[in-house]
Design a protein around this motif. Sequence first.
Motif, PDB file in Angstrom:
ATOM      1  N   LEU A  26      37.954 -44.845 -84.296  1.00 52.45           N
ATOM      2  CA  LEU A  26      36.889 -44.937 -83.292  1.00 52.45           C
ATOM      3  C   LEU A  26      36.726 -46.378 -82.800  1.00 52.45           C
ATOM      4  CD1 LEU A  26      34.610 -43.214 -81.913  1.00 52.45           C
ATOM      5  CD2 LEU A  26      33.075 -44.077 -83.681  1.00 52.45           C
ATOM      6  N   LYS A  27      36.698 -46.545 -81.478  1.00 55.57           N
ATOM      7  CA  LYS A  27      36.617 -47.891 -80.898  1.00 55.57           C
ATOM      8  C   LYS A  27      35.370 -48.017 -80.039  1.00 55.57           C
ATOM      9  CE  LYS A  27      41.503 -49.175 -80.461  1.00 55.57           C
ATOM     10  NZ  LYS A  27      42.141 -47.992 -81.078  1.00 55.57           N
ATOM     11  N   TYR A  28      34.913 -49.272 -79.908  1.00 50.06           N
ATOM     12  CA  TYR A  28      33.826 -49.617 -78.984  1.00 50.06           C
ATOM     13  C   TYR A  28      34.137 -49.028 -77.604  1.00 50.06           C
ATOM     14  CZ  TYR A  28      30.681 -52.766 -76.325  1.00 50.06           C
ATOM     15  OH  TYR A  28      29.714 -53.289 -75.506  1.00 50.06           O
ATOM     16  N   LEU A  42      24.056 -49.884 -84.305  1.00 48.74           N
ATOM     17  CA  LEU A  42      25.025 -49.898 -85.397  1.00 48.74           C
ATOM     18  C   LEU A  42      24.827 -51.140 -86.264  1.00 48.74           C
ATOM     19  CD1 LEU A  42      27.602 -48.858 -86.828  1.00 48.74           C
ATOM     20  CD2 LEU A  42      28.930 -50.218 -85.186  1.00 48.74           C
ATOM     21  N   VAL A  43      24.698 -52.295 -85.616  1.00 48.55           N
ATOM     22  CA  VAL A  43      24.550 -53.555 -86.357  1.00 48.55           C
ATOM     23  C   VAL A  43      23.261 -53.536 -87.186  1.00 48.55           C
ATOM     24  CG1 VAL A  43      24.143 -56.038 -86.111  1.00 48.55           C
ATOM     25  CG2 VAL A  43      25.950 -54.920 -84.774  1.00 48.55           C
ATOM     26  N   ALA A  44      22.170 -53.061 -86.574  1.00 44.40           N
ATOM     27  CA  ALA A  44      20.901 -53.003 -87.306  1.00 44.40           C
ATOM     28  C   ALA A  44      21.039 -52.079 -88.518  1.00 44.40           C
ATOM     29  CB  ALA A  44      19.785 -52.523 -86.381  1.00 44.40           C
ATOM     30  N   ILE A  62      32.895 -56.676 -84.190  1.00 49.39           N
ATOM     31  CA  ILE A  62      33.061 -55.289 -84.655  1.00 49.39           C
ATOM     32  C   ILE A  62      33.494 -54.428 -83.476  1.00 49.39           C
ATOM     33  CG2 ILE A  62      31.991 -53.343 -85.870  1.00 49.39           C
ATOM     34  CD1 ILE A  62      29.906 -55.280 -86.930  1.00 49.39           C
ATOM     35  N   SER A  63      34.785 -54.482 -83.164  1.00 42.31           N
ATOM     36  CA  SER A  63      35.272 -53.803 -81.965  1.00 42.31           C
ATOM     37  C   SER A  63      35.751 -52.379 -82.246  1.00 42.31           C
ATOM     38  CB  SER A  63      36.407 -54.608 -81.331  1.00 42.31           C
ATOM     39  OG  SER A  63      37.342 -54.958 -82.325  1.00 42.31           O
ATOM     40  N   ASP A  64      35.993 -52.068 -83.493  1.00 41.20           N
ATOM     41  CA  ASP A  64      36.309 -50.688 -83.846  1.00 41.20           C
ATOM     42  C   ASP A  64      35.958 -50.436 -85.313  1.00 41.20           C
ATOM     43  OD1 ASP A  64      38.661 -51.372 -85.484  1.00 41.20           O
ATOM     44  OD2 ASP A  64      39.628 -51.838 -83.574  1.00 41.20           O
ATOM     45  N   ARG A  66      37.683 -49.810 -87.923  1.00 39.92           N
ATOM     46  CA  ARG A  66      38.466 -50.537 -88.911  1.00 39.92           C
ATOM     47  C   ARG A  66      38.065 -52.007 -88.973  1.00 39.92           C
ATOM     48  NH1 ARG A  66      44.396 -48.785 -90.215  1.00 39.92           N
ATOM     49  NH2 ARG A  66      43.500 -46.846 -89.471  1.00 39.92           N
ATOM     50  N   LYS A  67      37.894 -52.602 -87.789  1.00 40.96           N
ATOM     51  CA  LYS A  67      37.577 -54.033 -87.702  1.00 40.96           C
ATOM     52  C   LYS A  67      36.227 -54.336 -88.364  1.00 40.96           C
ATOM     53  CE  LYS A  67      38.044 -58.241 -85.937  1.00 40.96           C
ATOM     54  NZ  LYS A  67      39.130 -59.161 -85.894  1.00 40.96           N
ATOM     55  N   GLY A  68      35.323 -53.380 -88.286  1.00 41.34           N
ATOM     56  CA  GLY A  68      34.003 -53.573 -88.892  1.00 41.34           C
ATOM     57  C   GLY A  68      34.096 -53.825 -90.393  1.00 41.34           C
ATOM     58  N   LYS A  69      35.058 -53.152 -91.034  1.00 36.19           N
ATOM     59  CA  LYS A  69      35.230 -53.351 -92.484  1.00 36.19           C
ATOM     60  C   LYS A  69      35.640 -54.783 -92.779  1.00 36.19           C
ATOM     61  CE  LYS A  69      36.777 -48.587 -93.147  1.00 36.19           C
ATOM     62  NZ  LYS A  69      37.809 -47.686 -93.650  1.00 36.19           N
ATOM     63  N   GLU A  70      36.533 -55.305 -91.933  1.00 40.57           N
ATOM     64  CA  GLU A  70      36.983 -56.693 -92.109  1.00 40.57           C
ATOM     65  C   GLU A  70      35.809 -57.658 -91.928  1.00 40.57           C
ATOM     66  OE1 GLU A  70      40.232 -57.871 -89.398  1.00 40.57           O
ATOM     67  OE2 GLU A  70      39.264 -59.844 -89.472  1.00 40.57           O
ATOM     68  N   VAL A  71      34.974 -57.362 -90.907  1.00 39.79           N
ATOM     69  CA  VAL A  71      33.815 -58.223 -90.659  1.00 39.79           C
ATOM     70  C   VAL A  71      32.879 -58.215 -91.873  1.00 39.79           C
ATOM     71  CG1 VAL A  71      31.747 -58.536 -89.236  1.00 39.79           C
ATOM     72  CG2 VAL A  71      33.946 -58.036 -88.141  1.00 39.79           C
ATOM     73  N   LEU A  72      32.655 -57.037 -92.442  1.00 39.61           N
ATOM     74  CA  LEU A  72      31.759 -56.954 -93.600  1.00 39.61           C
ATOM     75  C   LEU A  72      32.318 -57.703 -94.810  1.00 39.61           C
ATOM     76  CD1 LEU A  72      30.203 -53.370 -93.633  1.00 39.61           C
ATOM     77  CD2 LEU A  72      29.279 -55.481 -92.726  1.00 39.61           C
ATOM     78  N   SER A  73      33.653 -57.781 -94.873  1.00 35.56           N
ATOM     79  CA  SER A  73      34.244 -58.503 -96.013  1.00 35.56           C
ATOM     80  C   SER A  73      33.863 -59.987 -95.967  1.00 35.56           C
ATOM     81  CB  SER A  73      35.770 -58.329 -96.031  1.00 35.56           C
ATOM     82  OG  SER A  73      36.338 -59.063 -94.970  1.00 35.56           O
ATOM     83  N   ARG A  74      33.530 -60.497 -94.764  1.00 38.02           N
ATOM     84  CA  ARG A  74      33.055 -61.883 -94.658  1.00 38.02           C
ATOM     85  C   ARG A  74      31.703 -62.053 -95.354  1.00 38.02           C
ATOM     86  NH1 ARG A  74      34.096 -61.992 -88.178  1.00 38.02           N
ATOM     87  NH2 ARG A  74      36.268 -61.320 -88.282  1.00 38.02           N
ATOM     88  N   TYR A  75      31.022 -60.941 -95.581  1.00 35.81           N
ATOM     89  CA  TYR A  75      29.731 -60.981 -96.284  1.00 35.81           C
ATOM     90  C   TYR A  75      29.895 -60.480 -97.723  1.00 35.81           C
ATOM     91  CZ  TYR A  75      27.902 -61.839 -91.640  1.00 35.81           C
ATOM     92  OH  TYR A  75      27.656 -62.393 -90.394  1.00 35.81           O
ATOM     93  N   GLU A  76      31.139 -60.566 -98.188  1.00 36.01           N
ATOM     94  CA  GLU A  76      31.479 -60.161 -99.558  1.00 36.01           C
ATOM     95  C   GLU A  76      31.141 -58.696 -99.832  1.00 36.01           C
ATOM     96  OE1 GLU A  76      29.635 -63.168-101.908  1.00 36.01           O
ATOM     97  OE2 GLU A  76      31.037 -64.691-101.234  1.00 36.01           O
TER      98      GLU A  76
END
Lengths: 79, 403
Positions: A26-28, A42-44, A62-64, A66-76
């Motif tokens: 699923l993509k933006y 979504l972000v909230a 967070i463009s799709d 999958r990418k959102g998971k990578e972004v969350l990894s920046r927050y451990e």
Amino acid sequence: MSENNEKYQKCFMEAFPVQKQDLEGLKYQDIPEWDSIGHMNLVAALEDEFGIEMEIDDITDISDFRKGKEVLSRYEISI
Amino acid sequence: MTFQALNHSRIAGAESFDDLLKEGPRRIFDPMVVEMLSAFSKILMKDEAHAYPDVVSLGFFCRRANLSIVARRYTLNDAIRIGRGHSVHYTPSNVPLNFCYSMIAALLAGNSCVVRLSNKASVVTEFVVEKLNAILSRSEFEALRNRIFLFRSQADDKLNQALGDIADIRIIWGGDQTVRDIRKASLKPHAYDITFPDRYSICLIAAKEYLEENDKRGIATAFYNDTFVFDQNACSSPKAILWIGDQVSVSRAQELFWNQLDQQMRRKGYKCPASKTNEKLTKIAGLAVSGLEPRVSRSNMTGNVIVNTMPEALENADNFTGGGYFLQVQFEHLAALPVINDHRLQTVTHFGFAQTELEALVLSVPTKLSAERLVKIGNATAFDVIWDGYDLIGQMSKFVLVQ
């Protein structure tokens, strides 16, 4: 399936009218509901669910699904 | 004469103005204020709000996580910081929810808020006021209700003076003429104004980077949100596009860019208001008689008018207008940009540049761009407590030294 993964999926399903099987890939802007306004919901939801505070650059990254998971990894948070 | 004795209609907040006057300052980011705004955010972002993008954006701004990020900027030293007292806000009609951002900044800075709403009622304003009333009637936020007083009234010099008599800070939105009118009312000696006069904004795009970008639709969406949510009528809506690159790349990029924007406008069902047609014609004629060689193209689909012109056209903000009217100018590289040292220049939205390139533009001597915000395309209307060059929390609060 990890607990984080379930939480992550739940956020998408809360923000958009999608089923679990629709999430992968699923993509933006794939669906009308995931527009810039839907994105804020979504972000909230992610921030509430994982107790994090996301910076603006991460929010726009967070463009799709999958990418959102990578972004969350920046927050451990690993999913 | 006192404010209480003058004609006005209360919209929300304290039942009586006298109750508000009894309120004193609080510390910045007072926990109860943050709690209240977080709860406000939650109800603004509920499903029913989705028809109103600016309501969701407001909710997104005052969500707990963002307030916490903002608050962290102010914890660098251990001085006590509290509000200045009563803040009086004159808010504009072109951006309906502006009143709420102004109020939120003042509340976070520890002030009580007297807010004059535009007489132009709008669906979103009524929606948000109703939600604000709902939040303030909750028992846990009762202590905050008297710190807020929203009202509408006719423009009235006596009323302005009555408010000038009680204001510790006065915040004036709405443009040059409004600022001049309100300022006729004097303030107490210690009080001061924070003013938001007429402003305009532009957009800066690197053609080569744009051509290489895969997500052109995403850029069109972001540009659309910057521009047409307020009919290209907000201070932060871009009025001119400055293209950086060689002529061939720029022409190619322009074609793709406007095409994408047309498609986005069609998806949103947006048509340029016909009422703007005469003004657009006048602006084009103005460029022509000034020798600025306007070459005009118009989209049949949306009514958007794009005017290729010369750099000199950027020197005079009178050449701009809204409702789907864009000047565009090509420059070979950033160094070729003219000096735009105009205090009316507010926001530069950008695509395809490095942070250091943009900083260099601002810091060059003389400064190439006297703008106060350089933000990515899509973030033009995203409110921040740093706005128009003001640190609103800083400007609306005071340091107290305790030794």
